[in-house]
Enzyme design. Structure first.
Site, short mmCIF file in Angstrom:
data_model
loop_
_atom_site.label_atom_id
_atom_site.label_comp_id
_atom_site.label_asym_id
_atom_site.label_seq_id
_atom_site.Cartn_x
_atom_site.Cartn_y
_atom_site.Cartn_z
N SER A 5 0.86 -1.18 0.00
CA SER A 5 0.00 0.00 0.00
C SER A 5 0.90 1.23 0.00
O SER A 5 1.73 1.37 -0.90
CB SER A 5 -0.95 -0.03 1.19
OG SER A 5 -1.90 1.02 1.09
N HIS A 49 -2.68 -0.99 -3.43
CA HIS A 49 -3.90 -0.22 -3.23
C HIS A 49 -3.95 0.98 -4.18
O HIS A 49 -2.98 1.72 -4.32
CB HIS A 49 -3.99 0.27 -1.78
CG HIS A 49 -4.30 -0.82 -0.81
ND1 HIS A 49 -4.03 -0.72 0.52
CD2 HIS A 49 -4.87 -2.04 -0.99
CE1 HIS A 49 -4.42 -1.82 1.14
NE2 HIS A 49 -4.93 -2.64 0.25
N ASP A 58 -4.78 -4.49 5.82
CA ASP A 58 -5.08 -5.38 4.71
C ASP A 58 -3.88 -6.28 4.43
O ASP A 58 -2.74 -5.83 4.42
CB ASP A 58 -5.42 -4.56 3.46
CG ASP A 58 -6.01 -5.40 2.35
OD1 ASP A 58 -6.50 -6.50 2.63
OD2 ASP A 58 -5.99 -4.93 1.19
#
Length: 204
Positions: free
Chosen positions: A25, A52, A145
């Site tokens: 991310s 992401h 995540d």
């Protein structure tokens, strides 16, 4: 990572690996470029990556990475079969899953951890398909995540790699993963790069 630990991994597990999944991310672009640097079209494994992305715009990750890397790079397409020597990126606005026949499927289900594509969704579907033949790598990021997905990979017999939080631009994601399970390897970016390179040298 010490040499003996790497040698033990290659002797016992590397030849059985069928795929690598990677999640990142915040800070992930530079981390991904660094770990994939030097991989070529002869790389024996497919690599599938979720970074992401904003949900409302087309991703140009594949084009950007293809300009800088030797390995083939493309955005994963629905129903496409996975091939070695290819780095696949999840597109914006869709979860990316791997099906039992080693093909991709795309989903518009609700975001997970505010993210679509979600690292957890990819990791968990890949773990179900590949089991002990999967390696999961989780890098820098600002949320949780990927932590549950990496634990699922471990539970299904796969190998797990987490970027050393001290090495990560944003350590939240690696820390969340390590809080759930002890990864097989906790490495800085150069160590992850070396591991990926060594996997290609192992006998098939």
């Amino acid at each position: 990572m010490n040499t003996s630990a790497l040698d033990d991994l290659l002797l016992t597990r590397a030849s059985a690996l069928e795929a690598v999944v990677v999640g990142a991310s915040a800070g992930g672009v530079q981390a991904l470029l660094a770990i994939f640097n030097g991989l070529g079209a002869d790389y024996r494994l497919p690599i599938i990556s979720v970074l992401h992305l904003p949900d409302d715009r087309r991703s140009h990750l594949a084009e950007v990475f293809q300009q800088r890397l030797g390995i083939r790079v493309k955005e994963a397409d629905d129903k496409e079969s996975l091939q070695g020597g290819t780095l696949y990126f999840a597109g914006a606005g869709y979860h990316l899953l791997i099906e039992d026949d080693r093909s991709f499927s795309l989903s518009r289900e609700e975001p997970l951890h505010f993210s679509r594509p979600s690292i957890d969704v990819l990791f968990e579907s890949a773990a179900d398909v590949y089991g002990a033949g999967l390696m999961g790598i989780l890098l820098t990021g600002a949320n949780e995540d990927g932590a549950q997905g990496l634990a699922t990979i471990k539970r299904c017999g796969g190998l797990t790699v987490v970027q050393d939080p001290a090495d990560a631009q944003v350590p939240t994601m690696p820390q969340a993963a390590l809080a759930l399970h002890p990864a097989d390897f906790v490495l800085p970016i150069p160590g992850i790069h070396a591991l990926l390179a060594e996997l290609n040298k192992s006998p098939c």
